[in-house]
Design a protein around this motif. Sequence first.
Motif, PDB file in Angstrom:
ATOM      1  N   LEU A 120       1.048  -1.178   0.498  1.00  0.00           N
ATOM      2  CA  LEU A 120       0.210  -0.051   0.173  1.00  0.00           C
ATOM      3  C   LEU A 120       0.881   1.435  -0.004  1.00  0.00           C
ATOM      4  N   LYS A 121       2.225   1.411   0.856  1.00  0.00           N
ATOM      5  CA  LYS A 121       2.648   2.380   0.806  1.00  0.00           C
ATOM      6  C   LYS A 121       3.634   2.273  -0.925  1.00  0.00           C
ATOM      7  N   ARG A 122       3.733   1.287  -1.190  1.00  0.00           N
ATOM      8  CA  ARG A 122       4.665   1.615  -2.672  1.00  0.00           C
ATOM      9  C   ARG A 122       3.666   1.994  -3.408  1.00  0.00           C
ATOM     10  N   VAL A 123       2.193   1.849  -2.915  1.00  0.00           N
ATOM     11  CA  VAL A 123       1.170   2.333  -4.396  1.00  0.00           C
ATOM     12  C   VAL A 123       0.861   3.638  -4.040  1.00  0.00           C
ATOM     13  N   PHE A 124       1.126   3.840  -2.987  1.00  0.00           N
ATOM     14  CA  PHE A 124       0.833   5.746  -2.331  1.00  0.00           C
ATOM     15  C   PHE A 124       1.906   6.448  -2.749  1.00  0.00           C
ATOM     16  N   ASP A 125       3.761   5.642  -2.889  1.00  0.00           N
ATOM     17  CA  ASP A 125       4.241   7.049  -2.767  1.00  0.00           C
ATOM     18  C   ASP A 125       4.449   7.216  -4.354  1.00  0.00           C
ATOM     19  N   VAL A 126       4.118   6.318  -5.178  1.00  0.00           N
ATOM     20  CA  VAL A 126       3.743   6.215  -6.885  1.00  0.00           C
ATOM     21  C   VAL A 126       2.660   7.379  -7.179  1.00  0.00           C
ATOM     22  N   ASN A 127       1.475   6.705  -7.255  1.00  0.00           N
ATOM     23  CA  ASN A 127      -0.044   7.381  -7.520  1.00  0.00           C
ATOM     24  C   ASN A 127       0.045   8.740  -6.919  1.00  0.00           C
ATOM     25  N   LEU A 128       0.360   9.074  -5.479  1.00  0.00           N
ATOM     26  CA  LEU A 128      -0.383  10.147  -4.981  1.00  0.00           C
ATOM     27  C   LEU A 128       0.698  10.644  -4.669  1.00  0.00           C
ATOM     28  N   HIS A 129       1.599  10.637  -4.223  1.00  0.00           N
ATOM     29  CA  HIS A 129       2.434  11.478  -3.656  1.00  0.00           C
ATOM     30  C   HIS A 129       3.838  11.177  -4.787  1.00  0.00           C
ATOM     31  N   GLY A 130       4.018  10.589  -6.014  1.00  0.00           N
ATOM     32  CA  GLY A 130       4.451  11.252  -7.126  1.00  0.00           C
ATOM     33  C   GLY A 130       3.585  12.307  -7.711  1.00  0.00           C
ATOM     34  N   ALA A 131       2.528  12.225  -7.663  1.00  0.00           N
ATOM     35  CA  ALA A 131       1.864  13.722  -7.876  1.00  0.00           C
ATOM     36  C   ALA A 131       2.057  14.931  -7.291  1.00  0.00           C
TER      37      ALA A 131
END
Length: 258
Positions: free
Chosen positions: A105-116
Amino acid sequence: MRLEGKTAIITGAGQGIGKAFAERFLAEGAKVVIAEISPERGARALEDLKGRGEVELVVTDISDDASAAACAEHTAARFGRIDILVNNAALYYDIDNSDNSPEYLKRVFDVNLHGAWLMTRNVAPYMVEQKYGRIINQSSNAAYMYVLPPSERPFEEVGAFSYSQTKWGVIGLTKFMASQLGKYGVTVNCISPGVTMTEATDKIVPRGFQDMIKYMSAMQTVLQPEDVAGAAVFFAGDDARFVTGQVLCVDGGQIMPA
């Protein structure tokens, strides 16, 4: 041409919707930077887009602050300004919806949300200085799909809903950034596409469900990547200069939020 003279960074433009954005932006006169994590995918897109306008590849990991900063710095040095940022890149092609671990979940957040957020964080200073900018975030109708398909499986654990969680977060992030940046002439808007017929969709969406998709919208048709590109051109252009903090669902009438 509605984007003539503008410079745009489009993340994840090596394939799918991102590549369709790049094609359309070039057709509208923009200079385009393909910010793509995969050198091979980016090179293929660059080769395909040659001759359509001024375009180049900057290999970028949007989940890494230094990489995001390098992309912004390169674009500003190369073209003199950054007018448009399209935060399109996300974990989708390789998403594992069965992995409910906190680490994933953290990995997906790192890209999809925090990446933006990281890309915007590094691009915004250039836009603020020039008192002009257009930031377009990419959410998904998955953010609105609260009701899950029926299942006979017994309860095992609370799901992470990683893709949907992060895409809902993108909607909130859009509104907060729009509120902060508006006084500097920078708009921030969000596109929420329905299920779009890309290579990634073909990989992760079961064939039977793909066949049902067109009957789940008012227009009863399937969405192609180029169908989403028009919304991005609108948000990126001067016709939308007083539009900010908004979410536009491009889905043929599947999701109709008030």
